[in-house]
Write a protein that holds these residues in place. Structure first.
Motif, PDB file in Angstrom:
ATOM      1  N   LYS A 152       8.386  17.362   0.256  1.00  0.00           N
ATOM      2  CA  LYS A 152       8.540  17.791  -1.131  1.00  0.00           C
ATOM      3  C   LYS A 152       8.337  16.634  -2.086  1.00  0.00           C
ATOM      4  O   LYS A 152       7.687  16.777  -3.132  1.00  0.00           O
ATOM      5  CB  LYS A 152       9.929  18.397  -1.318  1.00  0.00           C
ATOM      6  N   GLU A 153       8.857  15.452  -1.750  1.00  0.00           N
ATOM      7  CA  GLU A 153       8.744  14.289  -2.620  1.00  0.00           C
ATOM      8  C   GLU A 153       7.290  13.851  -2.778  1.00  0.00           C
ATOM      9  O   GLU A 153       6.836  13.572  -3.893  1.00  0.00           O
ATOM     10  CB  GLU A 153       9.576  13.127  -2.065  1.00  0.00           C
ATOM     11  N   LEU A 154       6.545  13.809  -1.683  1.00  0.00           N
ATOM     12  CA  LEU A 154       5.140  13.404  -1.766  1.00  0.00           C
ATOM     13  C   LEU A 154       4.313  14.449  -2.497  1.00  0.00           C
ATOM     14  O   LEU A 154       3.406  14.110  -3.271  1.00  0.00           O
ATOM     15  CB  LEU A 154       4.575  13.167  -0.360  1.00  0.00           C
ATOM     16  N   ARG A 155       4.612  15.718  -2.301  1.00  0.00           N
ATOM     17  CA  ARG A 155       3.911  16.776  -3.032  1.00  0.00           C
ATOM     18  C   ARG A 155       4.114  16.615  -4.532  1.00  0.00           C
ATOM     19  O   ARG A 155       3.189  16.812  -5.325  1.00  0.00           O
ATOM     20  CB  ARG A 155       4.404  18.160  -2.593  1.00  0.00           C
ATOM     21  N   GLN A 156       5.331  16.248  -4.941  1.00  0.00           N
ATOM     22  CA  GLN A 156       5.605  16.028  -6.359  1.00  0.00           C
ATOM     23  C   GLN A 156       4.825  14.823  -6.878  1.00  0.00           C
ATOM     24  O   GLN A 156       4.278  14.862  -7.989  1.00  0.00           O
ATOM     25  CB  GLN A 156       7.101  15.823  -6.569  1.00  0.00           C
ATOM     26  N   ASN A 157       4.747  13.775  -6.072  1.00  0.00           N
ATOM     27  CA  ASN A 157       4.000  12.577  -6.478  1.00  0.00           C
ATOM     28  C   ASN A 157       2.539  12.895  -6.750  1.00  0.00           C
ATOM     29  O   ASN A 157       1.992  12.489  -7.791  1.00  0.00           O
ATOM     30  CB  ASN A 157       4.090  11.499  -5.407  1.00  0.00           C
ATOM     31  N   VAL A 158       1.884  13.606  -5.830  1.00  0.00           N
ATOM     32  CA  VAL A 158       0.461  13.892  -6.007  1.00  0.00           C
ATOM     33  C   VAL A 158       0.240  14.931  -7.112  1.00  0.00           C
ATOM     34  O   VAL A 158      -0.793  14.911  -7.787  1.00  0.00           O
ATOM     35  CB  VAL A 158      -0.193  14.353  -4.679  1.00  0.00           C
ATOM     36  N   THR A 159       1.232  15.817  -7.313  1.00  0.00           N
ATOM     37  CA  THR A 159       1.136  16.788  -8.403  1.00  0.00           C
ATOM     38  C   THR A 159       1.221  16.097  -9.751  1.00  0.00           C
ATOM     39  O   THR A 159       0.504  16.460 -10.690  1.00  0.00           O
ATOM     40  CB  THR A 159       2.253  17.842  -8.288  1.00  0.00           C
ATOM     41  N   HIS A 160       2.077  15.092  -9.879  1.00  0.00           N
ATOM     42  CA  HIS A 160       2.205  14.359 -11.140  1.00  0.00           C
ATOM     43  C   HIS A 160       0.898  13.649 -11.498  1.00  0.00           C
ATOM     44  O   HIS A 160       0.581  13.497 -12.684  1.00  0.00           O
ATOM     45  CB  HIS A 160       3.335  13.334 -11.044  1.00  0.00           C
ATOM     46  N   TRP A 161       0.141  13.214 -10.500  1.00  0.00           N
ATOM     47  CA  TRP A 161      -1.158  12.580 -10.748  1.00  0.00           C
ATOM     48  C   TRP A 161      -2.277  13.623 -10.886  1.00  0.00           C
ATOM     49  O   TRP A 161      -3.386  13.297 -11.305  1.00  0.00           O
ATOM     50  CB  TRP A 161      -1.512  11.629  -9.600  1.00  0.00           C
ATOM     51  N   GLY A 162      -1.991  14.860 -10.468  1.00  0.00           N
ATOM     52  CA  GLY A 162      -3.016  15.903 -10.514  1.00  0.00           C
ATOM     53  C   GLY A 162      -4.071  15.760  -9.434  1.00  0.00           C
ATOM     54  O   GLY A 162      -5.202  16.237  -9.590  1.00  0.00           O
ATOM     55  N   ILE A 163      -3.706  15.112  -8.317  1.00  0.00           N
ATOM     56  CA  ILE A 163      -4.693  14.841  -7.263  1.00  0.00           C
ATOM     57  C   ILE A 163      -4.442  15.650  -5.998  1.00  0.00           C
ATOM     58  O   ILE A 163      -4.926  15.303  -4.930  1.00  0.00           O
ATOM     59  CB  ILE A 163      -4.723  13.334  -6.913  1.00  0.00           C
TER      60      ILE A 163
END
Length: 418
Positions: A152-163
């Motif tokens: 969940k944490e990594l998914r949020q990280n990549v979502t914040h970058w839009g990648i």
């Protein structure tokens, strides 16, 4: 030329696809009935992912397993110490509508280690994660090369970058790999061709071999929906191009979608497949309204169209993406330049992993991936999502409707952040 010369031929093709789809749906139902013969079952599966959660009274783990036929989730008080496991599950409450999606939840009562040889995918995964000390980097590169789930944490990280679409294996990855290997192979083999077999069409045979290798890669990825759509379109495009038929058309996108759904009904419920098809649709939409063959003779115009296309697709995809993943950030606009950086980064990182030094950039990558924060949230209703999709389909007929898609996406993006 077009693939189908009249509507009757296209109708016959649709009828064949419906027949194949119906047969595969029936086979899935038979498989479901066999799976539910007993109220419980023991499944041999690989542990893909574990996520620690906090309950009301104690901690527990959400586990994701992959069997030969499907992926399922379960909960456990303890983290299993196995990669290949035998999982006892309760099946009596499983519905067919959940089973057909290929991803569902099953209560479990026993998880034990299974002493079998690891699959090729597990061997590759272990080879990747062994080159990284940071768990988040292990997840990132495993997802990047093998389409494994992310925490969940990594998914949020990549979502914040839009990648997220860059990390998730799709046609973008297939294109980068194909182009990189194609040009390396072409310039390597060209001198041999000139001397020993000048009569062969080198581009055709290199492409054919690459598609065979990509098919094997698709098998290793267990037919990941977005990559499957890309592969089908790639093969269809290759066959059409080799026969002098039109490649960039909405009909060929429909062709790839129908073939994918016919042979894999689970794709009907796949968000990744939907995003992949919609992204290609928007690319074709731009080419249809703004594509001009004469622009291909000017490098300046090619670069201009490429940049405008990236901006258009980013804006047009906002509403569908935010409906499922509502987190918004100003950093998401950086996905446009990051897409160009990825074209270099992806083959280079793959090359480094082949030589056992894949963790070379981990310190930089972990700081980069955790840098972008969430800054807003887009709240979209179902009727807005459905209405947008209807408008998107009607954009084929009018250029101004296509531009409206970008304006709506821009409005939702800015509104979510202010």
């Amino acid at each position: 030329m077009n693939l189908f010369s009249n509507f009757r031929q296209f109708g016959v093709f649709i009828a064949i696809c419906i027949a194949i789809f119906t047969l595969n749906l029936y086979l899935e139902f038979r498989s479901y009935e066999a799976f539910k013969v007993k109220p419980y079952n023991f499944i041999k599966a690989d542990l893909l992912f574990s996520d620690k959660r906090q309950g009301k009274n104690s901690e527990y783990y959400v586990l994701q397993f992959k069997s030969d036929n499907f992926i399922f989730y379960t909960r456990s008080k303890n983290l299993p110490k196995c990669s290949s496991c035998e999982v006892g599950v309760i099946t009596k409450n499983l519905k067919f509508k959940d089973y057909i999606t290929g991803r569902f939840f099953l209560p479990s009562f026993k998880i034990s280690k299974l002493d079998i040889n690891d699959s090729l995918a597990n061997i590759l995964k272990n080879a990747i994660i062994s080159q990284h000390q940071n768990p988040k980097m292990q997840e990132l590169y495993s997802a990047l090369y093998l389409a494994t789930p992310m925490s969940k944490e990594l998914r949020q990280n990549v979502t914040h970058w839009g990648i997220a679409h860059i990390i998730a294996i799709s046609g973008f990855h297939l294109s980068v790999i194909f182009i990189f290997v194609f040009f390396v192979a072409r310039f390597t083999i060209a001198p041999l061709q000139d001397r020993y077999f000048p009569y062969l069409n080198l581009r055709f045979y290199i492409s054919l071999i690459l598609f065979i290798l990509m098919g094997f890669y698709l098998y290793i990825l267990d037919f990941t929906p977005s990559f499957l759509r890309s592969y089908i379109m790639g093969v269809v495009g290759f066959l059409l191009l080799s026969r002098g038929l039109k490649v960039f058309s909405f009909g060929n996108l429909v062709l790839a979608i129908l073939i994918g759904l016919a042979f894999s009904p689970q794709l009907l419920f796949s968000i990744g497949f939907y995003f992949s098809c919609l992204g290609v649709y928007f690319i074709f939409l731009y080419i249809y309204h703004f594509g001009n063959r004469s622009d291909l003779s000017s490098l300046k115009r090619i670069l201009m169209h490429t940049l405008i296309l990236e901006i258009f697709v980013f804006l047009a995809m906002n509403i569908p993406v935010y409906y499922f993943f509502p987190i918004a950030s100003w950093y998401q606009i950086s996905v446009i330049p990051l897409s160009y950086v990825f074209i270099i980064f992806y083959p280079v990182s793959l090359f480094l992993h082949l030589f056992g030094i894949g963790g070379l950039f981990d310190d930089f990558m972990i700081r980069f991936i955790e840098f972008a924060p969430a800054q807003g949230k887009a709240n979209l209703e179902l009727w807005q999502f459905i209405g947008y999709n209807i408008i998107a389909l009607s954009a084929i007929y009018k250029k101004w409707i296509m531009l409206l898609l970008a304006l709506l996406g821009l409005f939702v993006y800015i509104f979510a952040l202010i």
